[in-house]
Design an enzyme around this catalytic site. Structure first.
Site, mmCIF file in Angstrom:
data_model
loop_
_atom_site.group_PDB
_atom_site.id
_atom_site.type_symbol
_atom_site.label_atom_id
_atom_site.label_comp_id
_atom_site.label_asym_id
_atom_site.label_seq_id
_atom_site.Cartn_x
_atom_site.Cartn_y
_atom_site.Cartn_z
ATOM 1 N N HIS A 36 0.849 -1.187 0.000
ATOM 2 C CA HIS A 36 0.000 0.000 0.000
ATOM 3 C C HIS A 36 0.887 1.241 0.000
ATOM 4 C CE1 HIS A 36 -3.021 2.959 1.321
ATOM 5 N NE2 HIS A 36 -3.928 2.097 0.896
ATOM 6 N N ASP B 277 -7.780 -4.286 -0.874
ATOM 7 C CA ASP B 277 -8.278 -4.502 -2.231
ATOM 8 C C ASP B 277 -8.217 -5.974 -2.624
ATOM 9 O OD1 ASP B 277 -8.773 -1.733 -2.889
ATOM 10 O OD2 ASP B 277 -6.605 -1.475 -2.920
#
Length: 431
Positions: free
Chosen positions: A308, A366
């Protein structure tokens, strides 16, 4: 550097300039350089604004190094496992968790605003049958100002609140209607006797001739996903909403701008990219080969859904969602589906492979959200729409916070001009 100021040296001129430090409740201090150009005649250069604090905000705190995410001071781990989505929505909007009567009133208000103006339904017929649901969402949300102009004064606190309630209530109805349009089914009206997530699932999957009762695990999973996606500080779409709002634009236009920003594959489209990656790998037997390809910097294959930009530790949302992901796969999905088997194998290898562990390339939110949405029967082109439904709460919270700030000014980033210097116009015959 003093305790409360920072000094900038201009080595070209020998001048020194001192600026105050701003400190929040927690987190790093920020040098207040708002007067830098006026005093020193120079700009700062920060592509992507990775070192720039664009505003004061009391909504969300992130510590990427420690893997911390808090809404209004509450750890995401507590909210995700104990609260309802509308409870979290109230917290983000008003700053405190609601008492029981406050939550009852808030749920009632949101429920009463879920239905759309009947004339708004005609808008959906103007979109091509295979239009992407995000394209429909951008257009229809932007059009809301033409239907609900009774509360569009951005300088009226009560008007702002009504608009926020309308957006939180109506975006799920619009999202479900966009899906129905894409598959040629009638739009389903919301039902006032259902909870927020159950209502949304019913609008997605019921038809006039066959009602739909969502399974408890599906409602639980959606409630969790919506909480995890409700806000994430000054990301691209939230910053877009704030920038649009700084001009005094109406809230429906601002949120439509946020939806457009979210649509990008580097932002809200990331969970679609995860599914594309899984389809590219194709078979669980191919996972290890593709993991080796991911380690090769010269190979075009990229591991999607891992790591991330902000979190340099394990994404705290991913830790929470992982357990629910496995529950959903066991209770709702076809456990023999090879795509789910492939995803779980990918996760297992990444969590135990030194290459990925050392680089802190852990599965992020995600990776799991796309798998859960697919397990719930939500098609790939609706993944980013689901994100937008949840993030609407964060967008309107930031918009309301910004509009109530007496120091709010229209956003106006600067640039370093790299084009030609002055040159003179020549007649076309002399060029």
């Amino acid at each position: 550097m003093a305790n409360d100021t920072v000094t900038i040296n201009n080595n070209a001129t020998g001048e020194q300039f001192e600026f105050p430090l701003r400190r929040g409740t927690v987190g790093p201090a920020a040098a207040d350089i708002s007067s830098l150009y006026k005093e020193a005649g120079i700009f700062t250069y920060d592509p992507g604004f990775m070192s720039t604090a664009s505003c004061n905000s009391a909504i969300t705190y992130i510590d990427g190094e420690q893997g911390i995410l808090r809404y209004r001071g509450y750890p995401i781990e507590q909210l995700a496992t104990k609260a309802s989505f509308l409870e979290v929505a109230y917290l983000l909007l008003y700053g405190e968790l609601p008492k029981e009567p406050e939550l009852d009133d808030f749920e009632g208000v949101i429920t009463r605003h879920t239905m759309l103006n009947e004339n708004l339904k005609d808008f959906f017929q103007g979109f091509h049958h295979d239009a992407h649901p995000m394209a429909i969402l951008v257009g229809v949300v932007g059009s809301l100002s033409a239907f609900y102009h009774d509360s569009l004064s951005v300088h009226d606190e009560r008007h702002r609140e009504i608009s926020a309630h309308r957006l939180i209530a109506k975006v799920p109805t619009i999202a479900a209607a966009a899906y129905k349009h894409s598959i040629g089914e009638p739009i389903m009206y919301p039902r006032n006797d259902l909870r927020y997530c159950a209502n949304f699932l019913r609008m997605m999957f019921a038809t006039p001739c066959d009602d739909y009762e969502p399974e408890l695990i599906a409602e639980k999973a959606l409630n969790l996903l919506f909480i995890l996606h409700a806000d994430h500080e000054q990301n691209a779409s939230t910053s877009t909403v704030r920038l649009a709002g700084s001009s005094g634009a109406n809230p429906f236009a601002c949120v439509a701008a946020g939806i457009a920003s979210l649509w990008g594959p580097a932002h809200g489209g990331a969970n679609e990219a995860v599914l594309d990656m899984l389809l590219e790998i194709g078979d669980v037997k191919e996972v290890r080969r593709f993991m080796e390809k991911a380690k090769d910097k010269d190979d075009p294959f990229r591991l999607m859904g891992f790591g991330h930009r902000v979190y340099k530790n394990y994404d705290p949302r991913a830790k929470i969602i992982r357990e629910v992901c496995h529950q959903v796969l066991e209770e709702v999905a076809d456990v023999n589906n090879p795509l789910f088997e492939l995803a779980m194998e990918l996760e297992e290898i990444a969590l135990n492979d030194d290459y990925f562990v050392e680089r802190k390339l852990y599965p992020n939110v995600d990776f799991y959200s796309g798998i859960i949405y697919r397990a719930l029967g939500i098609p790939r082109n609706m993944f980013t729409v689901m994100f937008a439904v949840a993030r609407t709460v964060g967008w309107v919270s930031h918009w309301m916070e910004m509009m109530s700030d007496p120091g709010n000014r229209i956003g106006r980033p600067r640039q370093i001009y790299c084009g030609p210097d002055q040159r003179d116009y020549l007649p076309i015959s002399q060029r």
